[in-house]
Design an enzyme around this catalytic site. Structure first.
Site, PDB file in Angstrom:
ATOM      1  N   TYR A 127      16.575 -79.154  43.222  1.00 21.81           N
ATOM      2  CA  TYR A 127      15.165 -78.842  42.980  1.00 21.81           C
ATOM      3  C   TYR A 127      14.968 -77.326  43.036  1.00 21.81           C
ATOM      4  CZ  TYR A 127      10.060 -79.199  43.510  1.00 21.81           C
ATOM      5  OH  TYR A 127       8.700 -79.088  43.333  1.00 21.81           O
ATOM      6  N   SER A 160       7.221 -73.768  41.679  1.00 17.43           N
ATOM      7  CA  SER A 160       7.178 -74.227  43.071  1.00 17.43           C
ATOM      8  C   SER A 160       7.350 -73.029  43.999  1.00 17.43           C
ATOM      9  CB  SER A 160       8.334 -75.216  43.298  1.00 17.43           C
ATOM     10  OG  SER A 160       8.507 -75.489  44.668  1.00 17.43           O
TER      11      SER A 160
END
Ligand code: NAP
Length: 257
Positions: free
Chosen positions: A162, A149
């Site tokens: 996350y 990410s």
């Protein structure tokens, strides 16, 4: 026909980026093993329409344990006979300010996004090494691609677990590439930018966040799941054999800004 007679395993295959990755491998004639908790019929139809074979494998990767991950890989090997490509794409996100972030949410995100990919890679790598495939006359390679990410590089907003998981997977990508390059295993990652999927629905529904995100993306649009799939095919193909331990940003220019 790049993946004819090859097996590509894609986790998180029921929708979003994972589904688009399955279709991209199908276009190159792969046998695709799709893993997810929910029904995989939609992905199966899309894969078959694109010219690939499909094997559905329902599994919950949310515990992220070594034992369950090894069982998933063993069951896939029993069904498909081999693994040439492993894409660890299944992932979840939980949003809350750091001071209120619950232990349950922290553990769920780390288990799904970091523990599960590591133990799936461990089991697939162990099979590859212990069955002597690195030295087989076929001269093939095991290609692993982890879906990381932008938050492998940045802090993000109210998504601390996350961010931790995605920084972690970028690090593990490099660690395993170092250890396994000599085994003819490539371990790379893709860092998608802002991609229009269920995962980012809340951001697109928030007009101010949506505008701020679009203003920063040089390409001026949200990415599509298909934008990530092409990078996966490249990292899984023979065109990238000398690429190992890299994190490839596919982000419409976001990080270069
Ligand atoms: P999505 O649309 O929410 O899809 C997530 C996929 O993961 C689904 O197929 C889901 O299947 C599967 N999954 C989630 N929990 C699972 C579990 N416990 N066991 C098995 N499968 C599970 O998300 P996406 O946007 O396509 O994201 C895919 C990956 O890209 C994730 O790793 C995400 O972090 C990463 N990513 C996305 C973006 C973005 O902008 N969208 C940006 C950067 C990185 P089931 O629910 O059927 O199990």
């Amino acid at each position: 026909m790049k993946f004819k007679n090859k097996v590509a395993v894609v986790t998180g295959a029921s929708r979003g980026i994972g589904q688009a990755i399955c279709v991209a491998f199908a276009r190159e004639s792969a046998t695709v093993v799709g893993v997810a908790r929910s029904d995989l019929a939609e992905t199966e139809t899309a894969v078959k329409n694109a010219g690939g074979n499909f094997i559905a494998h329902n599994a919950d990767l949310g515990t992220g344990t070594q034992k369950e991950s090894a069982e998933v890989i063993a069951q896939i090997l029993a069904k498909a006979g081999r693994i040439d490509v492993l894409i660890t794409n299944a992932g979840i996100i939980r949003r809350a300010p750091a001071k209120d972030f619950s232990e349950a949410d922290w553990n769920a995100v780390i288990a799904t996004n970091l523990n599960s990919p590591f133990f799936l890679m461990q089991a697939a790598g162990k099979w590859w090494i212990e069955t002597g495939r690195a030295k087989s006359p076929e001269n093939s390679r095991l290609k692993i691609v982890n879906i990381a990410s932008l938050l492998s590089f940045q802090g993000g907003i109210t998504v601390p677990a996350y961010t931790a998981s995605k920084h972690g997977i970028a690090g593990v990508t490099k660690a395993l590439a170092n250890e396994w390059a000599k085994e003819r295993i490539n371990v790379n990652a893709i860092a998608p930018g802002y991609i229009a999927t269920e995962n980012t629905q809340a951001l697109r529904a928030d007009a101010a966040r949506n505008r701020a995100i679009l203003e920063r993306i040089p390409e001026g649009r949200w990415g599509a799941a298909e934008d990530i799939a092409g990078g996966c095919v490249f990292l899984a193909s023979g065109d990238s054999d000398y690429l190992n331990g890299a994190v490839l940003n596919i982000d419409g220019g976001w990080l270069g800004r």
